[in-house]
Design an enzyme around this catalytic site. Structure first.
Site, PDB file in Angstrom:
ATOM      1  CG  ASN A 272      -0.297   0.000   2.526  1.00  0.00           C
ATOM      2  OD1 ASN A 272       0.833  -0.478   2.661  1.00  0.00           O
ATOM      3  ND2 ASN A 272      -0.958   0.528   3.533  1.00  0.00           N
TER       4      ASN A 272
ATOM      5  CG  ASP B  44       0.075  -3.826  10.771  1.00  0.00           C
ATOM      6  OD1 ASP B  44       0.533  -3.407   9.687  1.00  0.00           O
ATOM      7  OD2 ASP B  44      -1.097  -3.633  11.134  1.00  0.00           O
TER       8      ASP B  44
HETATM    9 ZN   LIG Z   1      -3.927  -4.354   7.972  1.00  0.00          ZN
HETATM   10 ZN   LIG Z   2      -0.536  -3.715   7.755  1.00  0.00          ZN
END
Ligand SMILES: [Zn+2]
Ligand SMILES: [Zn+2]
Length: 430
Positions: free
Chosen positions: A92, A303
């Protein structure tokens, strides 16, 4: 290349179930089968743990497009400081990693940085728009090791079904940010007692549970591999457990914030406790820990989501979701999973090495002779205070600032090269 002897450490290699004190030898950037006649460099690992280089299958490195938050070079340096020798970075970015050239760019920047190994994860859909399948074959040719639209879910069930079908051709996994977006509109934190009390928009656990249930069913009918990213709810853990029991190809990962923090932290209105999925209740935390213990959740990852200070300093409802994690993965795992007795060192390391390598099909996460000599030497006993000012990441958005933690990566090797060390244990031998 120098011959390296890592001497007298507790060698833990979950891939071979090895856990013993001994020496590890490295020659020509690979693990050697036995001792060499002499070593050029000796790493004194007495009292330390020697394990395969840790692998983080879920990081955001922000390049291209948001280099004010992180670059591939700074993110990969942050990884090394945390003991992580390989990362899989989410697509992303701006633009998203949805073509062969874009994936190749990530690989190239990773090589240039010469820090941790960097593997791109490609988009599921073109432009991450959730409409049309991206060219998965092209992405694989460019070096992609998995597919995801992370940051957002693949909402369209038909598209997810096709992605699971196509990805079987490469035996690669689809990683899903499991969230029904229609249920989390305007949400800032977990929906429940705390959100009501604070008057903040809620994100119900059901938003995650429903998507996990749908995707497990889609994996079942397609035979594809679905991976639940950053699992955070008790019901989602139960769904994955049941899916595995039924032989469906489902895996799951958990991040330190989801087993060490609850939604009560939002009482401070500090945006460093704002992440997606959000911090949940103590019951959810207990379920995530239970899932880690019984093997339902086979992967630990971060993350890692860097955001520049000016973005994260906005009002809570305006601030972006996410926290940095690479430099606190290991100590939070030690203080919240290993020290309380939830996981042994071998089990915890397994979730950050061989299990992660298998998820993304990379030949890493092992100390077997002949494998690339990626090694993390851990000081398991050292106590230190998390100081974001000292992070190698470009960003400082951590909820753990000021925490006293135990366990730290001491010396880190990639391809038989010492790329990070706190010093004091490495010497040139005669
Ligand atoms: Zn996510
Ligand atoms: Zn992520």
């Amino acid at each position: 290349m120098p011959t390296i002897q890592i001497k007298g450490g507790r060698i833990i290699d979950p891939d071979t179930e090895r856990d013993e004190v001994g020496d590890l030898w490295i020659a020509d950037g690979k693990f050697a089968a036995g001792p060499a006649p002499s070593a050029d460099v000796v790493v004194d690992a007495r009292g330390l743990i020697v394990c395969p280089g840790l692998i983080d299958v879920h990081v955001h490195l922000r390049e291209p497009g948001q280099e004010e938050d992180e670059t591939i070079a700074t993110g990969a340096a942050s990884a090394l400081a945390g003991g992580v020798t390989s990362v899989a970075c989410m697509p992303n970015t701006l633009p998203p990693i949805d073509t062969q050239a874009a994936a190749e760019f990530v690989v190239l920047q990773g090589r240039r940085a010469r820090k941790a190994n960097v593997y791109p994860v490609g988009c599921v859909s073109k432009g991450r728009k959730g409409e049309e399948l991206a060219g998965l074959g092209q992405l694989v040719a460019g070096g992609a090791v998995a597919f995801t639209d992370d940051g957002a879910p693949v909402s369209n069930a038909g598209l997810m079904r096709r992605a699971l079908e196509y990805s079987k051709m490469f035996d690669l996994v689809i990683m899903q940010h499991c969230q029904v977006m229609e249920l989390t509109v305007g949400g800032v934190m977990n929906e429940g007692f705390e959100s009501m009390r604070l008057g903040l928009g809620g994100m119900p656990a059901a938003a995650e549970d429903i998507m996990v249930a749908r995707d497990i069913r889609l994996a079942e009918i397609t035979g594809g591999r679905i991976h639940v990213q950053h699992i955070s709810t008790a019901r989602a853990v139960e769904l994955v457990r049941e899916g595995k029991r039924r032989g469906i190809r489902v895996t799951a990962e958990a991040c330190p914030h989801h087993f060490s923090l609850t939604d009560e932290r939002l009482r401070t209105f500090d945006s460093n406790f704002k992440m997606n999925p959000p911090l949940r209740t103590s019951e959810d935390v207990a379920a995530v820990v239970e899932g880690l213990k019984d093997g339902t959740i086979e992967i630990l990852c971060t993350d890692h989501a860097p955001h520049a200070r000016e973005k994260k300093m906005r009002e809570l409802d305006q601030a972006p979701f996410g926290i940095v994690g690479l430099e606190t993965l290991l100590p939070i795992t030690v203080t919240h999973l290993i020290e309380p007795g939830h996981l042994s060192w071998l089990e915890a390391i397994r979730k950050m090495t061989v299990n992660a390598a298998r998820l993304i099909n990379i030949p890493k996460g092992t100390l077997r002779p002949g494998a690339d000599a990626d090694v993390t030497v851990i000081d398991p006993a050292t106590t230190w205070t998390v100081d974001p000012a000292k992070f190698l990441s470009k960003s400082r958005n951590t909820p753990y600032a000021g925490w006293e933690v135990r366990g730290r990566a001491h010396t880190v090797l990639v391809d038989g090269e010492i790329r990070h060390t706190l010093g004091g244990i490495v010497s040139e031998a005669g």
